[in-house]
Design a protein around this motif. Structure first.
Motif, PDB file in Angstrom:
ATOM      1  N   PRO A  29       0.826  -1.193   0.000  1.00 48.54           N
ATOM      2  CA  PRO A  29       0.000   0.000   0.000  1.00 48.54           C
ATOM      3  C   PRO A  29       0.863   1.247   0.000  1.00 48.54           C
ATOM      4  N   ALA A  30       0.361   2.276  -0.603  1.00 47.14           N
ATOM      5  CA  ALA A  30       1.103   3.526  -0.657  1.00 47.14           C
ATOM      6  C   ALA A  30       1.192   4.133   0.737  1.00 47.14           C
ATOM      7  N   SER A  31       2.162   4.963   0.922  1.00 47.50           N
ATOM      8  CA  SER A  31       2.301   5.632   2.210  1.00 47.50           C
ATOM      9  C   SER A  31       1.292   6.759   2.310  1.00 47.50           C
ATOM     10  N   ALA A  32       1.102   7.229   3.518  1.00 47.76           N
ATOM     11  CA  ALA A  32       0.150   8.314   3.745  1.00 47.76           C
ATOM     12  C   ALA A  32       0.545   9.556   2.965  1.00 47.76           C
ATOM     13  N   GLY A  33       1.822   9.714   2.689  1.00 46.87           N
ATOM     14  CA  GLY A  33       2.290  10.883   1.957  1.00 46.87           C
ATOM     15  C   GLY A  33       1.836  10.917   0.513  1.00 46.87           C
ATOM     16  N   THR A  34       1.411   9.788  -0.040  1.00 44.18           N
ATOM     17  CA  THR A  34       0.997   9.761  -1.436  1.00 44.18           C
ATOM     18  C   THR A  34      -0.511   9.738  -1.604  1.00 44.18           C
ATOM     19  N   ALA A  35      -1.266   9.769  -0.519  1.00 45.75           N
ATOM     20  CA  ALA A  35      -2.723   9.728  -0.599  1.00 45.75           C
ATOM     21  C   ALA A  35      -3.290  11.116  -0.324  1.00 45.75           C
ATOM     22  N   ALA A  36      -4.270  11.516  -1.119  1.00 41.72           N
ATOM     23  CA  ALA A  36      -4.917  12.808  -0.912  1.00 41.72           C
ATOM     24  C   ALA A  36      -5.823  12.765   0.314  1.00 41.72           C
ATOM     25  N   VAL A  37      -6.506  11.627   0.523  1.00 41.04           N
ATOM     26  CA  VAL A  37      -7.391  11.457   1.672  1.00 41.04           C
ATOM     27  C   VAL A  37      -6.832  10.334   2.533  1.00 41.04           C
ATOM     28  N   VAL A  38      -6.613  10.602   3.805  1.00 41.74           N
ATOM     29  CA  VAL A  38      -6.134   9.588   4.742  1.00 41.74           C
ATOM     30  C   VAL A  38      -7.101   9.538   5.917  1.00 41.74           C
ATOM     31  N   ALA A  39      -7.715   8.369   6.094  1.00 44.47           N
ATOM     32  CA  ALA A  39      -8.613   8.139   7.230  1.00 44.47           C
ATOM     33  C   ALA A  39      -7.869   7.252   8.219  1.00 44.47           C
ATOM     34  N   ARG A  40      -7.522   7.808   9.386  1.00 41.25           N
ATOM     35  CA  ARG A  40      -6.810   7.060  10.425  1.00 41.25           C
ATOM     36  C   ARG A  40      -7.802   6.657  11.513  1.00 41.25           C
ATOM     37  N   ILE A  41      -7.918   5.359  11.719  1.00 35.64           N
ATOM     38  CA  ILE A  41      -8.821   4.838  12.740  1.00 35.64           C
ATOM     39  C   ILE A  41      -7.978   4.319  13.892  1.00 35.64           C
ATOM     40  N   ASP A  42      -8.165   4.892  15.055  1.00 30.01           N
ATOM     41  CA  ASP A  42      -7.432   4.494  16.255  1.00 30.01           C
ATOM     42  C   ASP A  42      -8.371   3.637  17.099  1.00 30.01           C
ATOM     43  N   LEU A  43      -8.130   2.328  17.116  1.00 25.89           N
ATOM     44  CA  LEU A  43      -9.006   1.405  17.834  1.00 25.89           C
ATOM     45  C   LEU A  43      -9.004   1.658  19.334  1.00 25.89           C
ATOM     46  N   SER A  44      -7.858   2.027  19.901  1.00 27.05           N
ATOM     47  CA  SER A  44      -7.792   2.231  21.350  1.00 27.05           C
ATOM     48  C   SER A  44      -8.554   3.483  21.780  1.00 27.05           C
ATOM     49  N   ARG A  45      -8.617   4.467  20.923  1.00 20.44           N
ATOM     50  CA  ARG A  45      -9.332   5.716  21.249  1.00 20.44           C
ATOM     51  C   ARG A  45     -10.724   5.786  20.634  1.00 20.44           C
ATOM     52  N   GLN A  46     -11.038   4.831  19.757  1.00 21.10           N
ATOM     53  CA  GLN A  46     -12.333   4.813  19.077  1.00 21.10           C
ATOM     54  C   GLN A  46     -12.593   6.144  18.361  1.00 21.10           C
ATOM     55  N   THR A  47     -11.564   6.576  17.601  1.00 22.39           N
ATOM     56  CA  THR A  47     -11.688   7.812  16.831  1.00 22.39           C
ATOM     57  C   THR A  47     -11.176   7.605  15.414  1.00 22.39           C
ATOM     58  N   MET A  48     -11.660   8.458  14.528  1.00 19.86           N
ATOM     59  CA  MET A  48     -11.148   8.531  13.159  1.00 19.86           C
ATOM     60  C   MET A  48     -10.751   9.977  12.904  1.00 19.86           C
ATOM     61  N   THR A  49      -9.545  10.159  12.392  1.00 21.86           N
ATOM     62  CA  THR A  49      -9.132  11.480  11.940  1.00 21.86           C
ATOM     63  C   THR A  49      -8.963  11.400  10.437  1.00 21.86           C
ATOM     64  N   VAL A  50      -9.429  12.422   9.753  1.00 18.92           N
ATOM     65  CA  VAL A  50      -9.366  12.447   8.294  1.00 18.92           C
ATOM     66  C   VAL A  50      -8.535  13.651   7.878  1.00 18.92           C
ATOM     67  N   SER A  51      -7.506  13.371   7.088  1.00 19.01           N
ATOM     68  CA  SER A  51      -6.665  14.427   6.537  1.00 19.01           C
ATOM     69  C   SER A  51      -6.893  14.496   5.036  1.00 19.01           C
ATOM     70  N   VAL A  52      -6.873  15.715   4.520  1.00 19.34           N
ATOM     71  CA  VAL A  52      -7.007  15.937   3.087  1.00 19.34           C
ATOM     72  C   VAL A  52      -5.789  16.726   2.635  1.00 19.34           C
ATOM     73  N   ASN A  53      -5.058  16.170   1.686  1.00 20.27           N
ATOM     74  CA  ASN A  53      -3.820  16.775   1.189  1.00 20.27           C
ATOM     75  C   ASN A  53      -2.862  17.118   2.327  1.00 20.27           C
ATOM     76  N   GLY A  54      -2.771  16.199   3.297  1.00 16.49           N
ATOM     77  CA  GLY A  54      -1.826  16.347   4.395  1.00 16.49           C
ATOM     78  C   GLY A  54      -2.292  17.221   5.543  1.00 16.49           C
ATOM     79  N   MET A  55      -3.470  17.819   5.427  1.00 14.82           N
ATOM     80  CA  MET A  55      -3.973  18.703   6.476  1.00 14.82           C
ATOM     81  C   MET A  55      -5.131  18.036   7.210  1.00 14.82           C
ATOM     82  N   PRO A  56      -5.050  17.924   8.551  1.00 18.62           N
ATOM     83  CA  PRO A  56      -6.169  17.341   9.307  1.00 18.62           C
ATOM     84  C   PRO A  56      -7.436  18.179   9.102  1.00 18.62           C
ATOM     85  N   GLN A  57      -8.525  17.499   8.770  1.00 16.48           N
ATOM     86  CA  GLN A  57      -9.787  18.190   8.506  1.00 16.48           C
ATOM     87  C   GLN A  57     -10.892  17.805   9.484  1.00 16.48           C
ATOM     88  N   TYR A  58     -10.926  16.522   9.891  1.00 15.58           N
ATOM     89  CA  TYR A  58     -12.028  16.025  10.714  1.00 15.58           C
ATOM     90  C   TYR A  58     -11.512  15.070  11.780  1.00 15.58           C
TER      91      TYR A  58
END
Length: 153
Positions: A29-58
């Motif tokens: 899989p490509a690294s996060a640096g090559t994806a325009a949209v990155v959805a990070r799901i943290d199972l221990s915190r039960q959260t998702m952070t979404v970055s668009v073009n490297g900038m956290p958005q949600y």
């Protein structure tokens, strides 16, 4: 001119190694640096952070696998998407804005919003329906090939 027998002893392993490296590079899989949209799901915190073009958005609460079930960890690309989907395995449950990332595992909206922020699913990643719609729209806009889903503990 015939190559010496020693030539064959190192050429075959070298070609095999080069072939293996090439196969892994293409399949990884490509690294996060090559994806325009990155959805990070943290199972221990039960959260998702979404970055668009490297900038956290949600940043959103999610519900992942409850005891006895598993949400797979790793890096994934969206495999298929459905605006409206109903589970074939679990009682025809609604799964709006489904983004399947690993076989039958998906990120999708859930109407059980009171359970968000704590493990509650059979393995999927549940979001508030409006947040699922936002993520779905981002993936449609930027493309599945430009989206990376990272699931970590």
């Amino acid at each position: 001119m015939r190559p010496s027998p020693a030539f064959g002893r190192w050429l075959a392993p070298l070609l095999l190694a080069v072939s293996l490296v090439w196969t892994l590079a293409c399949a990884a899989p490509a690294s996060a640096g090559t994806a325009a949209v990155v959805a990070r799901i943290d199972l221990s915190r039960q959260t998702m952070t979404v970055s668009v073009n490297g900038m956290p958005q949600y940043s959103w609460p999610v519900s992942t696998a409850r005891r006895g079930y598993v949400t797979p960890t790793g890096a994934y690309r969206p495999q298929r998407m459905y605006r409206s989907y109903f589970s074939r395995k679990y009682y025809n449950s609604p799964m709006p804005y489904s983004i399947f990332f690993n076989g039958g595992y998906a990120i999708h909206g859930s109407y059980e919003v009171s359970r968000l922020g704590a493990p509650a699913s059979h393995g999927c990643v549940r979001l508030h329906p409006s947040n699922a719609a936002t993520l779905y729209s981002l993936v449609q806009t930027y493309g599945a090939g430009n989206t990376l889903i990272l699931v970590t503990r």
